[in-house]
Design a protein around this motif. Structure first.
Motif, short mmCIF file in Angstrom:
data_model
loop_
_atom_site.label_atom_id
_atom_site.label_comp_id
_atom_site.label_asym_id
_atom_site.label_seq_id
_atom_site.Cartn_x
_atom_site.Cartn_y
_atom_site.Cartn_z
N PRO B 96 -73.50 -65.37 33.68
CA PRO B 96 -74.60 -65.61 33.12
C PRO B 96 -76.01 -64.97 33.24
O PRO B 96 -76.63 -64.61 32.39
CB PRO B 96 -74.84 -67.21 33.47
N LEU B 97 -76.07 -64.39 34.53
CA LEU B 97 -77.36 -63.63 34.84
C LEU B 97 -77.11 -62.50 33.78
O LEU B 97 -78.28 -61.86 33.39
CB LEU B 97 -77.07 -63.04 36.33
N TYR B 99 -75.39 -61.87 31.27
CA TYR B 99 -75.67 -62.54 29.72
C TYR B 99 -77.05 -62.50 29.39
O TYR B 99 -77.48 -61.88 28.24
CB TYR B 99 -74.65 -63.39 29.44
N ALA B 100 -77.55 -63.41 30.28
CA ALA B 100 -79.18 -63.68 29.84
C ALA B 100 -80.02 -62.39 29.82
O ALA B 100 -80.70 -62.13 28.83
CB ALA B 100 -79.61 -64.77 30.88
N LEU B 101 -79.65 -61.26 30.76
CA LEU B 101 -80.52 -60.32 30.78
C LEU B 101 -80.15 -59.21 29.61
O LEU B 101 -80.85 -58.23 29.25
CB LEU B 101 -80.39 -59.74 32.31
N SER B 103 -79.79 -60.04 26.62
CA SER B 103 -80.79 -60.16 25.54
C SER B 103 -82.17 -59.65 25.42
O SER B 103 -83.03 -59.67 26.24
CB SER B 103 -80.95 -61.60 25.29
#
Lengths: 329, 292
Positions: B96-97, B99-101, B103
């Motif tokens: 998740p880290l 993936y979020a970064l 964007s």
């Protein structure tokens, strides 16, 4: 802007302007808010990793304040009294200061200076070999030690170096010599650490060089072939220049981490008789902090290493950007 | 293309000869350990470990002795638990880290990356973390102390982030138009496309957990919780050898054989798995560039 409201003259003069900035500001806040709302699920995903970073990466940085305090376990990190730079002074004036710095740098630099040429030669040899099966066998076998724990390396080294039954000592005895206790002898300990590190890491470090060699345009080799260049000249003029940028980056990164020295490996291999030649900053921090309960002094030494290390790696990165137009991280 | 002249043969002989020497140098310690572990007690008593052995001189007594004592299987189980739980937690935080970064339009992305990079470049040493884990959290004799603190590796986050950035935005956008939120996009669209990188990063984490020996020694006093590398270290240098193995001369294995068999048994899982997963490691390292 509300304090302008009381003065009509000011208000009339400033209204269009302030209304405009106010409007632009509101617009920006709104746009930011919309962007954040759009990504709300991403922020949601970030919560666990951010909590992890806060606790396990930033609380230790906060705890590092005990370097400037006299830490008492009962009073905790905050409650312990401030003492300024006392622990740093103790460290700088201590007899082990020079020893630790020299040992650390000796290990870092020797591993780099000896390991790098061997890795380059190995990569060039693998690249030039035309026996495909043998080539991949060499790669597989030489990469393997990188993935083995340092404890396994200790086992392998004992099988070679143990005074009672190690292979090398058997040979020495067979030749009529006295067995040498390599791991506990100050005259031999550094060599053992450096050579075993080369044994463990050289193969794996060829990966980056091999990738650089594979990216060379084959036309270059053919053109050199047509021009009658020998194999050695082709290696010297085409292969070697193609890996120079990677060599520069790796060297800079290693120099940026020069104060590391290889904690796990040395910690597994060293013992009291070789502290004078084997103790590095990190092993000393472990002993004085965890074993001798000198938490503040050990933290001060760790913090000293951290600050210098940060400066070195940022400096190395600047040079990398200038020389190789590439960032190290 | 190549001149098949004598120079070529000489050259190939030279470099392949060099590679052969390297191969032998890498394998000598392994050969020695194998030989020592298989040497029967009577042969060992007569003249130590022989350089070469014929099949009829082999003895698996040391292995049998190692595996029948409860300590070794228990340490293996501990290692497996630490590796599986650790790798799962690592991926659950890293994915998740990253993936979020990945964007680029995420407000605050740069600040978060800077905060993460800072912890990568600036270390305050062992003691502040030790105080947190052992004193504040009180995780002494708790395998959480082994699993949680090293859970996220910055390099792994950055490699995975770069991989996610490479997934075409259109694929994600079309899912969003169908009403999926980012969590669903990650789970249903992105992760199925990311199996190779998940495997690569997962393997990097798994190898680190499997090999970890320092934090278990630091935080675990209870011998029953120790993983394999710690047990191996105790066997190799420990004073109380009999705590880890039934040292019994009648069962026909020397201490040296027992130590060597312990080294090999500890290595075995990695050696067996490694040839099959090597390409993932190679790929992952090249994605990470010079960063280790």
């Amino acid at each position: 802007m509300s304090h302008y409201v009381g003065s009509p003259s000011l208000q009339t003069r400033t209204l269009p302007h302030s209304a405009q900035t106010q409007h632009a500001f509101a617009e920006r806040v709104l746009r930011l808010g919309r962007a954040m709302w759009k990504h709300r699920w991403l922020y949601f995903m970030l919560i666990p990793p951010m909590i992890y970073y806060l606790i396990f990466r930033y609380i230790p940085i906060y705890n590092a304040q005990i370097a400037f305090k006299e830490f008492f376990a009962l009073k905790g990190v905050e409650g312990s009294p401030w003492v300024g730079f006392q622990h740093f002074e103790t460290f700088f004036k201590s007899f082990y200061f020079n020893e630790l710095i020299i040992n650390t740098i000796v290990f870092s630099v020797a591993k780099l200076l000896l390991g790098l040429p061997i890795a380059i030669i190995l990569a060039l040899a693998i690249h030039e070999s035309r026996f495909m099966f043998f080539r991949s066998l060499v790669q597989t076998v030489t990469y393997l030690p990188h993935f083995l724990s340092c404890v396994i390396m200790l086992g392998l080294l004992l099988a070679l170096l143990s005074p009672s039954s190690g292979m090398i000592n058997e040979v020495i005895k067979a030749l009529g010599g006295q067995p040498i206790s390599f791991l506990t002898s100050p005259a031999w300990f550094r060599q053992v650490v450096i050579l075993s590190d080369i044994w463990k890491e050289t193969g794996w470090s060829t990966i980056l060089y091999l990738a650089a060699l594979l990216s060379v345009n084959p036309d270059l080799y053919e053109a050199a072939e047509v021009d009658g260049a020998s194999r050695w000249r082709r290696i010297w003029h085409i292969s070697l220049p193609s890996i120079i940028p990677v060599v520069v980056l790796v060297t800079l990164l290693r120099l940026g981490n020069i104060l590391d020295g290889g904690f796990s490996q040395i910690w597994v291999l060293y013992s009291v008789p070789v502290y004078s030649v084997g103790d590095i900053i990190d092993t000393w921090v472990y002993r004085s902090g965890v074993l001798d309960f000198q938490f503040s002094l050990a933290t001060a030494v760790g913090l000293f290493k951290g600050v210098i290390g940060l400066a070195l790696i940022l400096f190395a990165n600047k040079i990398a950007q200038r020389v190789a137009q590439q960032s190290l991280f | 293309m190549f001149r098949s002249s004598r120079e070529d043969w000489g050259f190939q002989l030279l470099i392949n000869g060099f590679l052969l020497i390297v191969l032998i140098l890498i394998l000598i310690p392994l050969w020695r350990v194998i030989m020592t572990s298989l040497t029967p007690l009577d042969v060992y008593m007569r003249g130590g470990t022989p350089a070469f052995q014929f099949p009829w001189d082999w003895s698996f007594a040391a292995y049998a002795q190692m595996l029948t004592h409860p300590t070794f299987p228990r340490a293996t189980l501990n290692s497996i638990i630490i590796t599986i739980c650790g790798t799962t937690l690592s991926l659950a935080l890293t994915v998740p880290l990253a993936y979020a970064l990945s964007s680029r339009t995420l407000p605050g992305r740069k600040i978060i990356i800077a905060l993460i990079l800072f912890t990568f470049l600036f270390h305050v040493g062992l003691i502040p973390t030790y105080l947190l884990v052992a004193k504040t959290l009180g995780w002494t004799n708790n395998i959480l102390a082994i699993i949680v603190p090293p859970a996220v590796g910055v390099t792994n986050v950055l490699v995975m982030m770069r991989f996610f950035e490479g997934i075409p935005e259109e694929i994600k956008e079309s899912a969003r138009i169908d009403g999926a939120n980012d969590l669903q996009v990650l789970w249903q669209i992105v992760l199925p496309l990311s199996k190779p990188i998940l495997l690569t990063i997962g393997l990097f984490y798994a190898v680190n957990y499997w090999n970890e020996f320092f934090t278990p020694i630091l935080y675990l006093n209870d011998q029953n919780l120790q993983p394999l590398p710690v047990l191996l270290r105790n066997i190799l240098i420990g004073q109380n050898f009999s705590e880890y193995v039934d040292y019994d001369v009648s069962r026909a294995a020397s201490i040296e054989s027992l130590k060597s068999s312990a080294v090999l048994l500890t290595m075995l899982p990695m050696v067996l798995v490694y040839p099959w997963i090597q390409r993932y490691f190679t790929k992952g390292t090249l994605l990470g560039g010079v960063k280790e």
